[in-house]
Design a protein around this motif. Structure first.
Motif, PDB file in Angstrom:
ATOM      1  N   ARG B  36      -4.677  -4.227   1.434  1.00 56.44           N
ATOM      2  CA  ARG B  36      -4.789  -5.242   0.404  1.00 56.44           C
ATOM      3  C   ARG B  36      -6.186  -5.193  -0.189  1.00 56.44           C
ATOM      4  NH1 ARG B  36      -4.647 -10.625   2.946  1.00 56.44           N
ATOM      5  NH2 ARG B  36      -6.907 -10.494   2.895  1.00 56.44           N
ATOM      6  N   GLN B  37      -6.275  -5.424  -1.495  1.00 56.29           N
ATOM      7  CA  GLN B  37      -7.557  -5.456  -2.155  1.00 56.29           C
ATOM      8  C   GLN B  37      -7.605  -6.667  -3.066  1.00 56.29           C
ATOM      9  OE1 GLN B  37      -8.494  -2.355  -5.050  1.00 56.29           O
ATOM     10  NE2 GLN B  37     -10.639  -2.363  -4.391  1.00 56.29           N
ATOM     11  N   ASN B  38      -8.486  -7.589  -2.721  1.00 56.94           N
ATOM     12  CA  ASN B  38      -8.738  -8.707  -3.602  1.00 56.94           C
ATOM     13  C   ASN B  38      -9.655  -8.244  -4.727  1.00 56.94           C
ATOM     14  OD1 ASN B  38      -8.210 -10.052  -0.752  1.00 56.94           O
ATOM     15  ND2 ASN B  38      -7.699 -11.520  -2.335  1.00 56.94           N
ATOM     16  N   SER B  39      -9.556  -8.908  -5.849  1.00 56.07           N
ATOM     17  CA  SER B  39     -10.304  -8.506  -7.030  1.00 56.07           C
ATOM     18  C   SER B  39     -11.795  -8.377  -6.743  1.00 56.07           C
ATOM     19  CB  SER B  39     -10.080  -9.515  -8.158  1.00 56.07           C
ATOM     20  OG  SER B  39     -10.773  -9.123  -9.319  1.00 56.07           O
ATOM     21  N   GLY B  40     -12.354  -7.227  -7.031  1.00 51.58           N
ATOM     22  CA  GLY B  40     -13.776  -7.012  -6.855  1.00 51.58           C
ATOM     23  C   GLY B  40     -14.221  -6.790  -5.427  1.00 51.58           C
ATOM     24  N   ARG B  41     -13.282  -6.595  -4.531  1.00 49.42           N
ATOM     25  CA  ARG B  41     -13.626  -6.416  -3.124  1.00 49.42           C
ATOM     26  C   ARG B  41     -13.158  -5.073  -2.593  1.00 49.42           C
ATOM     27  NH1 ARG B  41     -14.720 -11.220  -0.608  1.00 49.42           N
ATOM     28  NH2 ARG B  41     -15.694  -9.849   0.929  1.00 49.42           N
ATOM     29  N   GLY B  42     -13.507  -4.809  -1.352  1.00 50.90           N
ATOM     30  CA  GLY B  42     -13.050  -3.601  -0.690  1.00 50.90           C
ATOM     31  C   GLY B  42     -11.620  -3.745  -0.190  1.00 50.90           C
ATOM     32  N   SER B  79       5.290 -16.508   0.597  1.00 51.51           N
ATOM     33  CA  SER B  79       4.006 -16.145  -0.005  1.00 51.51           C
ATOM     34  C   SER B  79       3.159 -17.372  -0.351  1.00 51.51           C
ATOM     35  CB  SER B  79       4.250 -15.308  -1.257  1.00 51.51           C
ATOM     36  OG  SER B  79       4.937 -16.069  -2.221  1.00 51.51           O
ATOM     37  N   ARG B  80       1.856 -17.134  -0.403  1.00 52.46           N
ATOM     38  CA  ARG B  80       0.868 -18.162  -0.722  1.00 52.46           C
ATOM     39  C   ARG B  80       0.007 -17.689  -1.874  1.00 52.46           C
ATOM     40  NH1 ARG B  80      -1.105 -18.275   5.568  1.00 52.46           N
ATOM     41  NH2 ARG B  80       0.836 -19.053   6.478  1.00 52.46           N
ATOM     42  N   ALA B  81      -0.620 -18.601  -2.558  1.00 53.52           N
ATOM     43  CA  ALA B  81      -1.509 -18.219  -3.666  1.00 53.52           C
ATOM     44  C   ALA B  81      -2.594 -17.255  -3.180  1.00 53.52           C
ATOM     45  CB  ALA B  81      -2.135 -19.460  -4.287  1.00 53.52           C
ATOM     46  N   ALA B  82      -3.024 -17.416  -1.937  1.00 57.39           N
ATOM     47  CA  ALA B  82      -4.065 -16.553  -1.373  1.00 57.39           C
ATOM     48  C   ALA B  82      -3.596 -15.117  -1.163  1.00 57.39           C
ATOM     49  CB  ALA B  82      -4.555 -17.126  -0.039  1.00 57.39           C
ATOM     50  N   ASP B  83      -2.292 -14.886  -1.273  1.00 57.21           N
ATOM     51  CA  ASP B  83      -1.775 -13.512  -1.149  1.00 57.21           C
ATOM     52  C   ASP B  83      -1.961 -12.717  -2.438  1.00 57.21           C
ATOM     53  OD1 ASP B  83       1.041 -14.732   0.778  1.00 57.21           O
ATOM     54  OD2 ASP B  83      -0.887 -13.931   1.483  1.00 57.21           O
ATOM     55  N   THR B  84      -2.372 -13.397  -3.509  1.00 62.71           N
ATOM     56  CA  THR B  84      -2.616 -12.712  -4.775  1.00 62.71           C
ATOM     57  C   THR B  84      -3.661 -11.624  -4.574  1.00 62.71           C
ATOM     58  OG1 THR B  84      -2.028 -14.622  -6.130  1.00 62.71           O
ATOM     59  CG2 THR B  84      -3.514 -12.998  -7.111  1.00 62.71           C
ATOM     60  N   ALA B  85      -3.275 -10.389  -4.877  1.00 60.94           N
ATOM     61  CA  ALA B  85      -4.145  -9.229  -4.644  1.00 60.94           C
ATOM     62  C   ALA B  85      -3.402  -7.978  -5.093  1.00 60.94           C
ATOM     63  CB  ALA B  85      -4.500  -9.113  -3.157  1.00 60.94           C
ATOM     64  N   SER B  86      -4.087  -6.852  -4.999  1.00 60.80           N
ATOM     65  CA  SER B  86      -3.425  -5.560  -5.178  1.00 60.80           C
ATOM     66  C   SER B  86      -3.099  -5.001  -3.806  1.00 60.80           C
ATOM     67  CB  SER B  86      -4.325  -4.587  -5.927  1.00 60.80           C
ATOM     68  OG  SER B  86      -4.526  -4.998  -7.252  1.00 60.80           O
ATOM     69  N   TYR B  87      -1.934  -4.416  -3.686  1.00 60.60           N
ATOM     70  CA  TYR B  87      -1.486  -3.853  -2.417  1.00 60.60           C
ATOM     71  C   TYR B  87      -1.260  -2.354  -2.598  1.00 60.60           C
ATOM     72  CZ  TYR B  87      -0.973  -8.624  -0.868  1.00 60.60           C
ATOM     73  OH  TYR B  87      -1.237  -9.926  -0.520  1.00 60.60           O
ATOM     74  N   PHE B  88      -1.835  -1.598  -1.679  1.00 53.09           N
ATOM     75  CA  PHE B  88      -1.759  -0.142  -1.754  1.00 53.09           C
ATOM     76  C   PHE B  88      -1.113   0.420  -0.493  1.00 53.09           C
ATOM     77  CE2 PHE B  88      -4.455   0.661  -5.414  1.00 53.09           C
ATOM     78  CZ  PHE B  88      -5.248  -0.475  -5.478  1.00 53.09           C
ATOM     79  N   CYS B  89      -0.257   1.406  -0.704  1.00 51.35           N
ATOM     80  CA  CYS B  89       0.186   2.177   0.446  1.00 51.35           C
ATOM     81  C   CYS B  89      -0.641   3.454   0.499  1.00 51.35           C
ATOM     82  CB  CYS B  89       1.676   2.487   0.401  1.00 51.35           C
ATOM     83  SG  CYS B  89       2.176   3.726  -0.820  1.00 51.35           S
ATOM     84  N   SER B  98      -7.722  12.618   9.334  1.00 54.90           N
ATOM     85  CA  SER B  98      -7.317  11.248   9.000  1.00 54.90           C
ATOM     86  C   SER B  98      -7.437  10.959   7.523  1.00 54.90           C
ATOM     87  CB  SER B  98      -8.181  10.230   9.763  1.00 54.90           C
ATOM     88  OG  SER B  98      -7.913  10.284  11.130  1.00 54.90           O
ATOM     89  N   ARG B  99      -7.304  11.969   6.689  1.00 57.60           N
ATOM     90  CA  ARG B  99      -7.384  11.724   5.253  1.00 57.60           C
ATOM     91  C   ARG B  99      -6.180  10.931   4.792  1.00 57.60           C
ATOM     92  NH1 ARG B  99      -7.658  17.783   3.672  1.00 57.60           N
ATOM     93  NH2 ARG B  99      -6.549  17.831   5.671  1.00 57.60           N
ATOM     94  N   LEU B 100      -6.432   9.934   3.960  1.00 56.76           N
ATOM     95  CA  LEU B 100      -5.358   9.133   3.391  1.00 56.76           C
ATOM     96  C   LEU B 100      -5.204   9.427   1.911  1.00 56.76           C
ATOM     97  CD1 LEU B 100      -5.885   5.586   4.948  1.00 56.76           C
ATOM     98  CD2 LEU B 100      -4.274   7.363   5.645  1.00 56.76           C
ATOM     99  N   THR B 101      -3.952   9.470   1.468  1.00 50.29           N
ATOM    100  CA  THR B 101      -3.645   9.602   0.055  1.00 50.29           C
ATOM    101  C   THR B 101      -3.078   8.274  -0.413  1.00 50.29           C
ATOM    102  OG1 THR B 101      -3.163  11.948   0.331  1.00 50.29           O
ATOM    103  CG2 THR B 101      -2.344  10.880  -1.663  1.00 50.29           C
ATOM    104  N   PHE B 102      -3.721   7.689  -1.427  1.00 51.61           N
ATOM    105  CA  PHE B 102      -3.353   6.356  -1.881  1.00 51.61           C
ATOM    106  C   PHE B 102      -2.447   6.402  -3.096  1.00 51.61           C
ATOM    107  CE2 PHE B 102      -5.874   3.278   0.466  1.00 51.61           C
ATOM    108  CZ  PHE B 102      -6.740   4.110   1.151  1.00 51.61           C
ATOM    109  N   GLY B 103      -1.565   5.405  -3.175  1.00 47.14           N
ATOM    110  CA  GLY B 103      -0.806   5.195  -4.383  1.00 47.14           C
ATOM    111  C   GLY B 103      -1.622   4.383  -5.376  1.00 47.14           C
ATOM    112  N   GLU B 104      -0.988   4.076  -6.516  1.00 42.12           N
ATOM    113  CA  GLU B 104      -1.668   3.357  -7.581  1.00 42.12           C
ATOM    114  C   GLU B 104      -1.697   1.847  -7.358  1.00 42.12           C
ATOM    115  OE1 GLU B 104      -3.278   6.246  -9.212  1.00 42.12           O
ATOM    116  OE2 GLU B 104      -3.071   4.738 -10.779  1.00 42.12           O
ATOM    117  N   GLY B 105      -0.900   1.364  -6.421  1.00 44.84           N
ATOM    118  CA  GLY B 105      -0.959  -0.045  -6.087  1.00 44.84           C
ATOM    119  C   GLY B 105       0.031  -0.918  -6.817  1.00 44.84           C
ATOM    120  N   THR B 106       0.318  -2.057  -6.200  1.00 46.98           N
ATOM    121  CA  THR B 106       1.121  -3.118  -6.812  1.00 46.98           C
ATOM    122  C   THR B 106       0.253  -4.350  -6.947  1.00 46.98           C
ATOM    123  OG1 THR B 106       3.253  -2.340  -5.945  1.00 46.98           O
ATOM    124  CG2 THR B 106       3.082  -4.674  -6.509  1.00 46.98           C
TER     125      THR B 106
END
Lengths: 111, 112
Positions: B36-42, B79-89, B98-106
């Protein structure tokens, strides 16, 4: 606190300048990574390291240089910054097959 | 490219509803992880599922993995308002690095 820290968090630089982004982790994880994230997109791997003095290219390594003289540090250098390198850079660390932990990111703008 | 693809790109729901996000990938994996990535965060790690597992739970999160279809889903219940974020697989495709390949996110928006 233990963790992974990046510096600087925010940087504006000019085209052609050299920039180094620092990354430090306190877990003694073997693996460290640098990813970049362009606005509205996922992460792309730039370079990674399996241990001190071992580094390898990721998906988008051109224009970047890394080193890993100590396990805990993994600096990323842009030798001659270009506008296309404006991005958010994330450092991460892990042990094999386990969770990867990310830093908070370094926002880089090249003008 | 081994890159995963998330579906949908954006999802907007009301608080209390369930949110389901899907991820597909192209080549065999060792494990698949959701972040999970909140706006402007890691990115914050949510859950890891290995290739020999089919389902995992963590609190309000449920992840399934179907290796025959090369797909995974992330379900967030109540779900809660605090769940608002981008989610990446992210997928790990080999046993070295251990290299990870990321999708574009939801991008999930939970409206109060």
């Amino acid at each position: 606190d233990a963790g992974i820290t990046q510096s600087p968090r925010y940087k504006i630089t000019e085209t052609g300048r050299q920039v180094t982004l620092m990354c430090h982790q306190t877990w003694s994880h073997s693996y460290m990574f640098w990813y970049r994230q362009d606005l509205g997109h996922g992460l792309r791997l730039i370079y990674y390291s399996a241990a001190a003095d071992i580094t390898d290219k990721g998906e988008v390594p051109d224009g970047y240089v890394v080193s890993r003289s100590k396990t805990e540090n993994f600096p990323l250098t842009l030798e001659s910054a270009t506008r296309s390198q404006t991005s958010v850079y994330f450092c991460a660390s892990s042990e094999t097959g386990n969770t990867i932990y990310f830093g908070e990111g370094s926002w880089l703008t090249v003008v | 490219s081994q890159q995963g693809e998330e579906d949908p790109q954006a999802l907007s729901i009301q608080e209390g509803e369930n949110a389901t996000m899907n991820c597909s990938y192209k080549t065999s994996i060792n494990n698949l992880q959701w972040y999970r990535q909140n706006s402007g965060r890691g990115l914050v790690h949510l859950i890891l599922i290995r290739s020999n597992e089919r389902e995992k739970h963590s609190g309000r999160l449920r992840v399934t993995l179907d290796t025959s279809k090369k797909s995974s889903s992330l379900l967030i219940t109540a779900s809660r308002a605090a769940d608002t974020a981008s989610y990446f697989c992210a997928t790990e495709h080999d046993t070295s690095g251990s290299r990870l390949t990321f999708g574009e996110g939801t991008q999930l928006t939970v409206n109060p």
